[in-house]
Design a protein around this motif. Structure first.
Motif, short mmCIF file in Angstrom:
data_model
loop_
_atom_site.label_atom_id
_atom_site.label_comp_id
_atom_site.label_asym_id
_atom_site.label_seq_id
_atom_site.Cartn_x
_atom_site.Cartn_y
_atom_site.Cartn_z
N GLU A 109 -31.63 -47.04 97.32
CA GLU A 109 -32.93 -46.97 97.97
C GLU A 109 -32.80 -46.40 99.39
OE1 GLU A 109 -36.79 -46.98 98.94
OE2 GLU A 109 -35.91 -47.20 96.94
N ARG A 110 -31.77 -46.80 100.11
CA ARG A 110 -31.58 -46.30 101.47
C ARG A 110 -31.31 -44.80 101.46
NH1 ARG A 110 -27.18 -46.71 105.78
NH2 ARG A 110 -25.74 -47.31 104.09
N ALA A 156 -35.11 -38.10 94.72
CA ALA A 156 -36.08 -39.19 94.72
C ALA A 156 -36.19 -39.90 93.38
CB ALA A 156 -37.45 -38.65 95.14
N ASP A 157 -35.77 -39.25 92.30
CA ASP A 157 -35.93 -39.86 90.98
C ASP A 157 -34.67 -40.58 90.50
OD1 ASP A 157 -34.43 -37.57 90.66
OD2 ASP A 157 -35.61 -36.73 89.02
N PHE A 158 -33.66 -40.72 91.35
CA PHE A 158 -32.42 -41.41 90.96
C PHE A 158 -32.66 -42.91 90.94
CE2 PHE A 158 -28.23 -43.22 91.23
CZ PHE A 158 -27.43 -42.34 90.51
N THR A 159 -32.16 -43.60 89.89
CA THR A 159 -32.34 -45.04 89.75
C THR A 159 -30.99 -45.73 89.56
OG1 THR A 159 -32.49 -45.13 87.33
CG2 THR A 159 -34.50 -44.54 88.53
N GLY A 160 -31.02 -47.05 89.62
CA GLY A 160 -29.81 -47.82 89.35
C GLY A 160 -29.29 -47.60 87.94
N ARG A 210 -30.26 -30.25 96.14
CA ARG A 210 -29.95 -29.64 94.86
C ARG A 210 -31.08 -29.91 93.87
NH1 ARG A 210 -26.73 -28.59 98.24
NH2 ARG A 210 -24.46 -28.42 98.00
N ALA A 211 -31.61 -31.11 93.91
CA ALA A 211 -32.67 -31.48 92.96
C ALA A 211 -33.92 -30.63 93.15
CB ALA A 211 -33.00 -32.96 93.10
N ASP A 212 -34.17 -30.21 94.41
CA ASP A 212 -35.37 -29.42 94.68
C ASP A 212 -35.37 -28.10 93.92
OD1 ASP A 212 -36.18 -31.39 96.37
OD2 ASP A 212 -35.53 -30.38 98.21
N ARG A 213 -34.19 -27.62 93.52
CA ARG A 213 -34.13 -26.33 92.84
C ARG A 213 -34.27 -26.47 91.32
NH1 ARG A 213 -30.00 -25.17 96.82
NH2 ARG A 213 -28.32 -25.50 95.30
N ALA A 255 -35.77 -42.29 83.25
CA ALA A 255 -34.54 -43.07 83.17
C ALA A 255 -34.73 -44.21 82.18
CB ALA A 255 -34.18 -43.64 84.54
N PRO A 256 -33.68 -44.62 81.50
CA PRO A 256 -33.79 -45.81 80.63
C PRO A 256 -34.09 -47.04 81.48
CG PRO A 256 -31.50 -45.15 80.88
CD PRO A 256 -32.32 -44.06 81.50
N SER A 257 -34.72 -48.01 80.89
CA SER A 257 -35.03 -49.24 81.61
C SER A 257 -33.77 -50.08 81.78
CB SER A 257 -36.08 -50.05 80.86
OG SER A 257 -35.53 -50.56 79.65
#
Length: 218
Positions: free
Chosen positions: A136-137, A146-150, A190-193, A201-203
């Motif tokens: 989150e930080r 921004a879409d990266f999760t645990g 990198r993600a912006d491109r 993401a899976p739950s």
């Protein structure tokens, strides 16, 4: 039975336990969590009945061996929270966890499986809570996409486990390239491109079920 004899028996039992743990630590590191218990007893130079007196089943032995590795996971995740740079905190943590997998096949399997007791699952939950704060930080700082999760970190660990399973002997450093490629893809710039959005993401529940299934099917 006199007190001296009882103390001698207790000492023998403790020595046997230490020998079993030491043998299992090496066996799991080299061959994974499903090394035959008879092989561990042979390495420890005890009979199989002695092993079962100390550890009633495989899961009890796994808990004894992986407890310190889970403690290291907790320590690494909480240490990453104290790193000043959010990206370095995230990237360093990913590299550390994947390096732990690379160094120990038992860790490779243990970190991508779930276990029935609290001895391993409680510290794992504590570590993953710290991981979520690190993620989150890094996202909030604009360093991590921004879409990266645990759950994405768990997918990275599973991918690393697969690569290690294929390359551990023939190309033992290949995992470093995999993680380098993944981290490069995780940077916000990198993600912006990437034109299309990623699939969802899976739950957390999905990932837990996958890890339970992985353990049951080994």
């Amino acid at each position: 039975m006199d007190a001296c004899k009882r103390r001698g028996l207790r000492k023998d039992a403790e020595i046997n336990r230490e020998r079993i743990v030491a043998a299992a630590r090496v066996a799991f590191r080299e061959g994974g969590l499903d090394v035959p218990l008879e092989e561990i007893a042979r390495r420890a130079e005890v009979n199989i009945a002695t092993l079962y007196r100390r550890f009633p089943d495989r899961e009890a032995l796994i808990e004894a061996i992986l407890a310190d590795r889970m403690a290291e996971f907790v320590e690494a995740a909480e240490a990453a929270e104290r790193v000043d740079d959010p990206w370095e905190a995230f990237a360093g943590l990913v590299e550390h966890i994947c390096g732990m997998q690379a160094a120990d096949q038992g860790v490779t399997e243990g970190f991508t499986s779930c276990f029935p007791g609290e001895a391993l699952e409680a510290p794992r939950a504590r570590a993953l809570a710290a991981v979520d704060r690190v993620i989150e930080r890094a996202r909030h700082a604009g360093a991590l996409r921004a879409d990266f999760t645990g759950q994405d970190l768990m997918l990275i660990m599973m991918a690393n486990a697969g690569v290690l399973g294929s390359t551990r002997c023939a190309a033992p450093e290949a995992w470093r390239r995999l993680i380098g490629l993944i981290l490069d893809a995780c940077r916000a710039g990198r993600a912006d491109r990437i034109a299309p959005p990623l699939p969802p993401a899976p739950s957390a529940e999905d990932m837990r079920n996958a890890m339970l299934t992985a353990r049951l099917h080994r």
